[in-house]
Design a protein around this motif. Structure first.
Motif, mmCIF file in Angstrom:
data_model
loop_
_atom_site.group_PDB
_atom_site.id
_atom_site.type_symbol
_atom_site.label_atom_id
_atom_site.label_comp_id
_atom_site.label_asym_id
_atom_site.label_seq_id
_atom_site.Cartn_x
_atom_site.Cartn_y
_atom_site.Cartn_z
ATOM 1 N N CYS B 49 -38.141 35.598 74.339
ATOM 2 C CA CYS B 49 -37.700 35.567 72.949
ATOM 3 C C CYS B 49 -38.739 36.168 72.026
ATOM 4 C CB CYS B 49 -37.371 34.142 72.519
ATOM 5 S SG CYS B 49 -38.827 33.127 72.313
ATOM 6 N N GLY B 50 -39.891 36.566 72.569
ATOM 7 C CA GLY B 50 -40.872 37.273 71.744
ATOM 8 C C GLY B 50 -42.042 36.427 71.299
ATOM 9 N N ILE B 239 -43.157 23.233 63.668
ATOM 10 C CA ILE B 239 -42.525 23.918 64.791
ATOM 11 C C ILE B 239 -41.728 25.101 64.257
ATOM 12 C CG2 ILE B 239 -40.656 23.751 66.493
ATOM 13 C CD1 ILE B 239 -41.597 20.990 67.176
ATOM 14 N N ALA B 240 -41.886 26.253 64.950
ATOM 15 C CA ALA B 240 -41.037 27.396 64.653
ATOM 16 C C ALA B 240 -40.265 27.704 65.921
ATOM 17 C CB ALA B 240 -41.875 28.590 64.226
ATOM 18 N N VAL B 241 -38.944 27.764 65.808
ATOM 19 C CA VAL B 241 -38.124 28.074 66.972
ATOM 20 C C VAL B 241 -37.736 29.540 66.904
ATOM 21 C CG1 VAL B 241 -36.000 27.521 68.217
ATOM 22 C CG2 VAL B 241 -37.239 25.716 67.010
ATOM 23 N N MET B 242 -38.008 30.265 68.002
ATOM 24 C CA MET B 242 -37.678 31.697 68.015
ATOM 25 C C MET B 242 -36.501 31.968 68.915
ATOM 26 S SD MET B 242 -41.198 33.866 67.997
ATOM 27 C CE MET B 242 -40.376 35.451 67.864
ATOM 28 N N TYR B 243 -35.680 32.919 68.501
ATOM 29 C CA TYR B 243 -34.581 33.364 69.346
ATOM 30 C C TYR B 243 -34.428 34.864 69.155
ATOM 31 C CZ TYR B 243 -30.189 33.480 71.806
ATOM 32 O OH TYR B 243 -29.217 33.760 72.726
ATOM 33 N N ALA B 244 -34.431 35.600 70.242
ATOM 34 C CA ALA B 244 -34.247 37.053 70.221
ATOM 35 C C ALA B 244 -35.157 37.735 69.196
ATOM 36 C CB ALA B 244 -32.783 37.412 69.976
ATOM 37 N N GLY B 245 -36.416 37.337 69.174
ATOM 38 C CA GLY B 245 -37.393 38.022 68.341
ATOM 39 C C GLY B 245 -37.479 37.541 66.909
ATOM 40 N N ARG B 246 -36.590 36.622 66.534
ATOM 41 C CA ARG B 246 -36.621 36.115 65.152
ATOM 42 C C ARG B 246 -36.886 34.630 65.141
ATOM 43 N NH1 ARG B 246 -34.317 38.688 61.017
ATOM 44 N NH2 ARG B 246 -33.423 40.735 61.422
ATOM 45 N N ILE B 247 -37.441 34.155 64.014
ATOM 46 C CA ILE B 247 -37.538 32.717 63.835
ATOM 47 C C ILE B 247 -36.189 32.223 63.346
ATOM 48 C CG2 ILE B 247 -38.561 30.926 62.400
ATOM 49 C CD1 ILE B 247 -41.167 32.423 62.567
ATOM 50 N N VAL B 248 -35.605 31.258 64.068
ATOM 51 C CA VAL B 248 -34.287 30.757 63.646
ATOM 52 C C VAL B 248 -34.403 29.415 62.932
ATOM 53 C CG1 VAL B 248 -32.954 32.031 65.359
ATOM 54 C CG2 VAL B 248 -33.838 29.762 65.925
ATOM 55 N N ILE B 284 -27.723 25.125 77.546
ATOM 56 C CA ILE B 284 -27.069 26.057 76.612
ATOM 57 C C ILE B 284 -26.349 27.101 77.455
ATOM 58 C CG2 ILE B 284 -27.471 27.718 74.765
ATOM 59 C CD1 ILE B 284 -30.098 26.267 74.185
ATOM 60 N N PRO B 285 -25.071 27.309 77.218
ATOM 61 C CA PRO B 285 -24.348 28.288 78.040
ATOM 62 C C PRO B 285 -24.884 29.707 77.819
ATOM 63 C CG PRO B 285 -22.999 27.584 76.186
ATOM 64 C CD PRO B 285 -24.216 26.727 76.170
ATOM 65 N N GLY B 286 -24.734 30.522 78.838
ATOM 66 C CA GLY B 286 -25.090 31.935 78.693
ATOM 67 C C GLY B 286 -26.582 32.184 78.818
ATOM 68 N N ASN B 287 -26.957 33.443 78.566
ATOM 69 C CA ASN B 287 -28.345 33.858 78.712
ATOM 70 C C ASN B 287 -28.875 34.432 77.413
ATOM 71 O OD1 ASN B 287 -28.915 33.307 81.485
ATOM 72 N ND2 ASN B 287 -27.404 34.898 81.961
ATOM 73 N N VAL B 288 -30.207 34.583 77.390
ATOM 74 C CA VAL B 288 -30.824 35.255 76.254
ATOM 75 C C VAL B 288 -30.241 36.665 76.172
ATOM 76 C CG1 VAL B 288 -33.019 35.974 75.265
ATOM 77 C CG2 VAL B 288 -32.915 33.945 76.691
ATOM 78 N N PRO B 289 -29.817 37.096 74.979
ATOM 79 C CA PRO B 289 -29.182 38.414 74.911
ATOM 80 C C PRO B 289 -30.171 39.537 75.152
ATOM 81 C CG PRO B 289 -29.526 37.544 72.714
ATOM 82 C CD PRO B 289 -29.914 36.453 73.663
ATOM 83 N N ASP B 290 -29.649 40.674 75.544
ATOM 84 C CA ASP B 290 -30.438 41.879 75.740
ATOM 85 C C ASP B 290 -30.918 42.373 74.376
ATOM 86 O OD1 ASP B 290 -31.438 44.295 76.281
ATOM 87 O OD2 ASP B 290 -29.673 45.078 77.327
ATOM 88 N N PRO B 296 -23.981 42.102 66.322
ATOM 89 C CA PRO B 296 -24.229 42.138 64.876
ATOM 90 C C PRO B 296 -24.292 40.720 64.327
ATOM 91 C CG PRO B 296 -21.955 42.728 65.354
ATOM 92 C CD PRO B 296 -22.652 42.601 66.677
ATOM 93 N N GLY B 297 -24.998 40.539 63.231
ATOM 94 C CA GLY B 297 -25.081 39.218 62.623
ATOM 95 C C GLY B 297 -26.016 38.322 63.396
ATOM 96 N N CYS B 298 -25.561 37.101 63.660
ATOM 97 C CA CYS B 298 -26.405 36.112 64.310
ATOM 98 C C CYS B 298 -26.506 36.384 65.803
ATOM 99 C CB CYS B 298 -25.819 34.718 64.069
ATOM 100 S SG CYS B 298 -26.677 33.435 64.977
ATOM 101 N N ALA B 299 -27.753 36.524 66.305
ATOM 102 C CA ALA B 299 -27.951 36.863 67.714
ATOM 103 C C ALA B 299 -27.530 35.724 68.632
ATOM 104 C CB ALA B 299 -29.419 37.206 67.963
ATOM 105 N N PHE B 300 -27.469 34.529 68.107
ATOM 106 C CA PHE B 300 -27.119 33.374 68.936
ATOM 107 C C PHE B 300 -25.606 33.156 68.995
ATOM 108 C CE2 PHE B 300 -26.842 28.647 69.599
ATOM 109 C CZ PHE B 300 -27.373 28.647 70.885
ATOM 110 N N SER B 301 -24.860 33.898 68.165
ATOM 111 C CA SER B 301 -23.425 33.622 68.027
ATOM 112 C C SER B 301 -22.673 33.621 69.361
ATOM 113 C CB SER B 301 -22.802 34.642 67.070
ATOM 114 O OG SER B 301 -23.034 35.946 67.559
ATOM 115 N N LEU B 302 -23.125 34.474 70.315
ATOM 116 C CA LEU B 302 -22.417 34.572 71.592
ATOM 117 C C LEU B 302 -22.478 33.263 72.373
ATOM 118 C CD1 LEU B 302 -23.685 38.053 72.773
ATOM 119 C CD2 LEU B 302 -21.488 37.496 71.724
ATOM 120 N N ARG B 303 -23.544 32.492 72.171
ATOM 121 C CA ARG B 303 -23.725 31.270 72.950
ATOM 122 C C ARG B 303 -23.457 30.021 72.116
ATOM 123 N NH1 ARG B 303 -29.670 31.960 75.253
ATOM 124 N NH2 ARG B 303 -29.077 30.255 76.662
ATOM 125 N N CYS B 304 -23.125 30.206 70.855
ATOM 126 C CA CYS B 304 -23.027 29.080 69.939
ATOM 127 C C CYS B 304 -21.640 28.462 70.013
ATOM 128 C CB CYS B 304 -23.309 29.578 68.528
ATOM 129 S SG CYS B 304 -23.317 28.281 67.297
#
Lengths: 336, 350
Positions: B49-50, B239-248, B284-290, B296-304
């Protein structure tokens, strides 16, 4: 501790050399071609009686196991026997020629490493740069180019055309060198003979390049590839994170570890340089062991071949031992 | 903004790029972080996640062809993003030290552990006395300091172990030695990249206790990178939570843990097993996205599980996630989720 191990390993070399001697003994006698026939062929017409006399002088008329027994009992007394063709003790024949071969091997090794280290390190640090591509191309050439051909080209350019360096031999005839060890450069220094040092150095350069270029190519490639791997390692990352400059990172942290695989290859090359340089010795009329052995094989000079092969075996064992000792210094995880 | 109240370390809009065959990948995108003196900040997220890239970007150690593309790293108000090699080297190890994940591969196998710790002192001329050649005692002073640091990080019999090689140490001792390397020059900031991941649980606890002691005794600020939200919850102030290179999501630890406002944080919390509880772990279903192919939009949307079509539209800023977030600014609780404005999040089952 190390010394005890080294002595143990040297003692262990004795059965290896014995085994080698016995195998060579048997195989030489199984190869077609009779030493006396070959000698007589050179001497013209000879009587049956003369042939018989020579056969019994060389013990060739006895069964092979008796011959082997005689050979081993001589060996136990430290006697390698007399050469059939040269009528001299094998030990002194080898003793005359070995220093020339050793000098050439070290000259080639020196030139090889002198080229290999800067090129290997620079091309790893600047991976995929023009320098890297050029030097790896040159290394490929160095590996695939036959050393005798390179030798001839070198003679053509530097001796025949440019007259910079001598064509052949080990030293000028008028250098007036007193031999001490038989290694001419060392002897020149020991006896304080400046002109002889320059003369022997000049003679050594071209054959050393001819032999050493292959060493340079192989060592540079090994050094480059192991450095490339190490430069990506965690401890190199840590060295940078500590604030070390790139020179410290490469020369201290990376090269030190890249030496481990490199030393193995260099050790093998020493064996090759000492044992496999007949062709370059021939091209440069270098009076080394290689040429003596080739001649001895053609003449079926059994004692000389056996003696020389035992020397080669010892050199290989010793080179491996040196590598193993160096290993324990370079890699603390390894003990002897 | 060079006032005395400048934070110790500040990342502003930090973006780190890696060119790949399929285009440029932003391993870290627009990350803002603030670290004050003595503070412990946890950077949490799944592998890839960076979060480690953030640490390497701070030290200017991004391997080429990667690069810090945008943004700034400020150390006590001074921009260190564009320093020369020599200036940056004076900061590495001296002001900001880093400890790595796998201690065995991070220690150089060919050198004594003590010498590796001493190298930090030597590189930064920490034990300078009268100028050379008068200073014959420098090495002795350096060695003394090395023994001191080894003692401090809990390496028993440091005199005897000075001349040990890394492979002669246990995993826990190796990590202590690494921490000693980091601490030798008494840095202001310690970057810890998964320092306990390669260790046994009991050793983990010791290393965490050691880092806490260092934090308390020297007021060393720490950024702890970990995939273990439980560890971060226990150890960090923020705490900072990161997902796909961004702080979420970012905020004070208790707020982030007790009232997670981003579904990803909530998902991570549901992944933590609790001793003595028979609650099923919900992955959490699915994997970290490529990263080269983000939605587009929220990188977590696919698994949310509560994503809506609107989640794939536009760009979302961090939203205030608590009543006082705006007032507290960077110290407050923020999350990058549309639902903060849209609707309430389902409560965590307890």
């Amino acid at each position: 501790m190390r010394l005890v191990k080294v002595i143990e390993r040297l003692l262990a070399a004795i059965p290896i050399m014995l085994g080698v001697a016995v195998i060579v003994f048997v195989f030489m006698r199984m190869t077609p071609g009779d030493p006396v026939d070959i000698m007589m062929g050179q001497g013209g017409t000879v009587s049956e009686g003369e042939v018989e006399r020579l056969r019994s002088e060389f013990n060739l008329d006895k069964p092979i196991h008796v011959q082997l027994g005689l050979f081993l009992s001589d060996l136990a007394r430290g006697d390698l026997g007399n050469s059939f063709t040269k009528q001299q003790p094998v030990a002194s024949l080898i003793g005359e020629r070995l220093p020339a071969t050793i000098e050439l091997a070290f000259g080639s090794l020196f030139i090889g490493l002198l080229i290999a280290f800067p090129i290997g390190i620079l091309s790893a640090v600047k991976q995929n740069s023009l320098l890297d591509r050029l030097s790896m191309g040159a290394a490929f050439l160095g590996i695939s180019m036959p050393s005798f051909w390179l030798g001839i080209i070198l003679i053509l350019i530097f001796s025949v055309k440019l007259h910079w360096l001598p064509v052949q031999g080990r030293i000028d005839y008028d250098a007036g060198l007193q031999t001490v060890t038989g290694l001419y450069m060392l002897d020149s220094i020991l006896t304080g003979n400046g002109p002889a040092l320059i003369s022997s150095l000049k003679h050594l350069i071209l054959p050393s390049i001819a032999l050493g270029s292959a060493v340079a190519a192989i060592v540079a490639r090994v050094l480059r590839s192991s450095l490339l791997e190490i430069l990506r390692s965690d401890y190199v990352k840590l060295a940078r994170a500590k604030g070390a400059g790139e020179t410290t990172v490469v020369m201290k942290h990376a090269v030190r570890n890249a030496l481990i695989p490199t030393v193995t290859v260099v050790g093998l090359q020493v064996g090759v340089l000492l044992g496999g340089n007949m062709i370059v010795e021939t091209v440069f009329s270098w009076p080394g062991l290689g040429r003596l052995v080739v001649e001895a094989i053609f003449n079926r000079d059994f004692p000389l071949v056996q003696g020389a092969v035992m020397v080669y075996a010892f050199i290989f064992v010793a080179a491996n031992l040196v590598v193993d000792v160096l290993y324990t210094y370079l890699n603390p995880k390894i003990e002897m | 903004m060079n006032d005395t109240h400048a934070p110790l370390l500040e990342l502003r809009n930090l973006t780190t790029m890696f060119p790949t065959r399929r285009g440029e990948v932003r391993a870290v995108e627009a990350v803002n972080l603030t670290l004050r003196k003595g503070q412990i900040l946890g950077l949490v997220g799944e592998s890839g996640c960076g979060k480690s890239t953030v640490l390497l970007s701070i030290l200017g150690l991004i391997a080429k062809p990667g690069r810090v593309d945008k943004g700034q790293v400020l150390l006590e108000g001074r921009d260190i993003t564009h320093l020369s090699g020599g200036e940056m080297r004076r900061i590495r190890g001296r002001e900001i030290a880093m400890i790595f994940q796998d201690p065995l591969s991070t220690l150089n196998p060919a050198f004594h552990v003590g010498e590796q710790i001493r190298e930090s002192l030597r590189l930064h001329h920490m034990m300078l006395g009268p100028p050379w050649p008068l200073d014959r005692a420098k090495k002795a002073r350096e060695k003394k300091r090395v023994i001191e640091v080894m003692q401090e990080v809990g390496i028993p019999a440091p005199e005897a172990r000075y001349k040990a090689y890394p492979h002669q140490f246990s995993g826990g001792m190796q990590q202590r030695a690494l921490i000693a390397i980091g601490l030798a020059c008494q840095p202001k900031v310690l970057l810890a990249d998964e320092p306990t991941t390669a260790l046994d649980v009991t050793i983990q606890a010791q290393i965490v206790a050691l880092m806490r002691r260092i934090n308390q005794e020297h007021h060393t600020a720490i950024i702890l990178v970990t995939h273990d939200l439980g560890l971060a919850a226990e150890f960090c102030d923020h705490i900072a939570v990161m997902y796909a290179g961004r702080i979420v999501e970012i905020g004070p630890t208790d707020q982030v843990i007790e009232e997670p406002r981003h579904p990803y944080t909530a998902g991570l919390l549901r992944c933590i097993p609790h001793v003595g509880e028979r609650r099923a772990i919900e992955p959490i279903p699915g994997n970290v996205p490529d990263l080269a192919d983000l939605p587009p939009g929220c990188a977590f949307s696919l698994r949310c599980d509560s994503a809506r079509p609107v989640c794939n539209e536009g760009f979302f800023r961090l939203q205030p996630a608590s009543a006082d977030a705006v007032k507290r600014g960077e110290g407050g609780h923020w999350a990058r989720c549309l639902r903060l404005t849209d609707y309430q999040m389902p409560a965590l089952e307890d």
